[in-house]
Design a protein around this motif. Structure first.
Motif, mmCIF file in Angstrom:
data_model
loop_
_atom_site.group_PDB
_atom_site.id
_atom_site.type_symbol
_atom_site.label_atom_id
_atom_site.label_comp_id
_atom_site.label_asym_id
_atom_site.label_seq_id
_atom_site.Cartn_x
_atom_site.Cartn_y
_atom_site.Cartn_z
ATOM 1 N N GLN A 22 1.020 -1.192 -0.144
ATOM 2 C CA GLN A 22 0.019 0.028 0.037
ATOM 3 C C GLN A 22 1.074 1.178 -0.200
ATOM 4 N N ASP A 23 2.016 1.064 0.281
ATOM 5 C CA ASP A 23 3.029 2.282 0.396
ATOM 6 C C ASP A 23 4.037 2.060 -0.773
ATOM 7 N N LEU A 108 7.296 1.241 11.024
ATOM 8 C CA LEU A 108 8.036 0.391 10.212
ATOM 9 C C LEU A 108 8.363 1.275 8.860
ATOM 10 N N SER A 109 7.085 1.723 8.195
ATOM 11 C CA SER A 109 7.394 2.475 7.025
ATOM 12 C C SER A 109 8.103 3.773 7.146
ATOM 13 N N ALA A 110 7.855 4.321 8.309
ATOM 14 C CA ALA A 110 8.534 5.655 8.446
ATOM 15 C C ALA A 110 10.154 5.230 8.510
ATOM 16 N N ARG A 111 10.542 4.373 9.492
ATOM 17 C CA ARG A 111 11.720 3.805 9.533
ATOM 18 C C ARG A 111 12.537 3.308 8.321
ATOM 19 N N HIS A 139 2.679 10.406 0.255
ATOM 20 C CA HIS A 139 2.388 9.891 -1.073
ATOM 21 C C HIS A 139 1.833 10.780 -1.773
ATOM 22 N N ARG A 140 2.443 11.977 -1.805
ATOM 23 C CA ARG A 140 1.691 13.235 -2.547
ATOM 24 C C ARG A 140 2.874 13.821 -3.454
ATOM 25 N N PRO A 152 -0.907 5.066 -8.312
ATOM 26 C CA PRO A 152 -0.028 4.312 -7.544
ATOM 27 C C PRO A 152 1.210 4.048 -8.336
ATOM 28 N N ARG A 153 0.987 3.359 -9.703
ATOM 29 C CA ARG A 153 2.171 2.879 -10.393
ATOM 30 C C ARG A 153 2.764 4.174 -11.026
#
Length: 219
Positions: A22-23, A108-111, A139-140, A152-153
């Motif tokens: 999702q990220d 986790l995503s931030a790290r 995500h901007r 997203p892609r």
């Protein structure tokens, strides 16, 4: 960004892969050390999330072999071993970060964003190129301060090219970043995404190097 996940817990591994997907990460997930080592020798990754307690070999051994080869791939150890001595051993073995289970997926995503930022030598997570700003945390993408609507892609393609300004990125590398090993590569998908980005952000932003790939030139 393409990420190697090495985790033997099937529920946890599936959850991490789905969450990081999702990220906009393309995640290759393996549950044993041998498969991970083979992937590291044949594929190019931007990050690795590594469990220590693997069924066939310690994750620390995988990490030590990686560092002995001179590979500087950013590695985050994700483990239930929470003793201070375990953390010291993991970091001294070459890990760039150490995180304890259970954990928060947002953290986790931030790290991982921080590891990417440091590996690219940036002080801020935002990537600026002329009037374009890409913010990985949100995500901007904005241009001249106005938001740009990207799929997203499309976002993932732009992110990879901006992370590598001045370097040619091959079509195959873009495909690898967009699709994990079990993902089906759509015919001419990269060309379509590049076309959409040029239409939305300007035809001069991305330059095609015929027979090689694509590049965003420095300003």
């Amino acid at each position: 960004m393409r990420l190697l996940l090495v985790e033997d817990d099937p529920l946890l591994g599936d959850g991490i892969r789905a969450g990081l997907g999702q990220d906009d990460y393309s995640v290759d997930w393996f549950s044993d050390a041998r498969s991970a080592e083979m992937a590291l020798q044949s594929e190019q990754y931007d990050l690795m999330v590594l469990d220590i307690g693997l069924p066939d070999k310690s994750g620390l051994k995988v990490l030590e072999q990686l560092r002995r080869r001179g590979d500087r791939l950013p590695v985050l150890i994700l483990t239930a071993r929470d003793a201070v001595s375990d953390r010291i051993t993991g970091l001294d073995s070459g890990a760039d970060d150490y995180m304890i289970k259970p954990f928060d997926l947002d953290e986790l995503s931030a790290r991982l964003r921080a590891l990417l930022r440091r590996s690219r030598g940036r002080a801020s997570s935002e990537i600026r190129h002329g009037d374009i700003v890409l913010d990985p945390a949100a995500h901007r993408v904005t241009q001249n301060g106005s938001p740009v609507d990207l799929s997203p892609r499309e976002y993932a393609v732009l992110h990879l090219l901006l992370e590598n300004i001045g370097r040619v990125i091959s079509r195959s590398r873009l495909e690898e970043d967009l699709y994990s090993w079990d993902g089906e590569v759509e015919s001419n998908a990269i060309e379509v995404y590049i076309h959409h980005l040029r239409r939305k952000l300007g035809s001069e932003l991305i330059r095609t190097i015929r027979g090689v790939g694509y590049i965003i030139d420095p300003r």
